[in-house]
Design an enzyme around this catalytic site. Sequence first.
Site, PDB file in Angstrom:
ATOM      1  N   ASP A   7      33.051 -61.145  55.554  1.00  0.00           N
ATOM      2  CA  ASP A   7      32.984 -59.962  54.699  1.00  0.00           C
ATOM      3  C   ASP A   7      34.427 -59.501  54.499  1.00  0.00           C
ATOM      4  O   ASP A   7      34.987 -58.817  55.357  1.00  0.00           O
ATOM      5  CB  ASP A   7      32.145 -58.872  55.368  1.00  0.00           C
ATOM      6  N   GLU A  67      31.775 -63.106  50.824  1.00  0.00           N
ATOM      7  CA  GLU A  67      31.163 -62.195  49.856  1.00  0.00           C
ATOM      8  C   GLU A  67      31.980 -62.194  48.574  1.00  0.00           C
ATOM      9  O   GLU A  67      33.200 -62.067  48.602  1.00  0.00           O
ATOM     10  CB  GLU A  67      31.079 -60.781  50.417  1.00  0.00           C
ATOM     11  N   ASP A 140      30.730 -54.040  58.787  1.00  0.00           N
ATOM     12  CA  ASP A 140      31.399 -55.252  58.305  1.00  0.00           C
ATOM     13  C   ASP A 140      30.941 -56.482  59.089  1.00  0.00           C
ATOM     14  O   ASP A 140      30.792 -57.567  58.525  1.00  0.00           O
ATOM     15  CB  ASP A 140      32.925 -55.098  58.433  1.00  0.00           C
TER      16      ASP A 140
END
Length: 205
Positions: A7, A67, A140
């Site tokens: 992430d 991501e 996260d």
Amino acid sequence: MRVLGIDPGLTRCGLGVVDGSRGRAAMVAVGVVRTPSGDDLGPRLVYLEEQLDVWLDRFVPDVVAIERVFADVNVASVMTTAHASAIAALAAAKRGLPIAFHTPTEVKAAVTGSGRAGKAQVAGMITRILGLDAPPRPADAADALALAICQVWRGPAQQEVDRAVRAQHERQARQERRAQHERQLRQQLRSQQDQPGRPQARVGR
């Protein structure tokens, strides 16, 4: 399959390693890389790359899932996220690892069945899927595990789709090359017919 989910972020970059196959997943490791927001960009990026190298060398994933950066009204936030995403992709590419990008909607749908699920719902499903005692913290870290699960469960199916699409494109390209070759032969034949006495090419059928 072992997947490192990332992430991306500069202040906090979530990392999660998951082993599994479709319908099954187990957490190997989870963590967060932090860099001080007041530091210059260059040293922060260098530190992030160093820490990603440590994770890649230690856990040796088969795939890296990142991501996908999406547009936002906060341009500064998008830019720093894009920087971190690029560093993550570079670290994986230097090792020759496949890189997959997933949107938040794709990840939510893979983990919860709904692309509109909230963070609490996603965290709850991650806890349940991985058999954890409590949701991963901070968010996260949970998002990184969700990315890894998404790749474990959806990656092989998407690869089959991609292979089918590539095969179709290759067939179309071959057909176009054959058609172009025949057009060239016909053009050559017409040109020779306009010049009597020269050998004539024939278009094979």
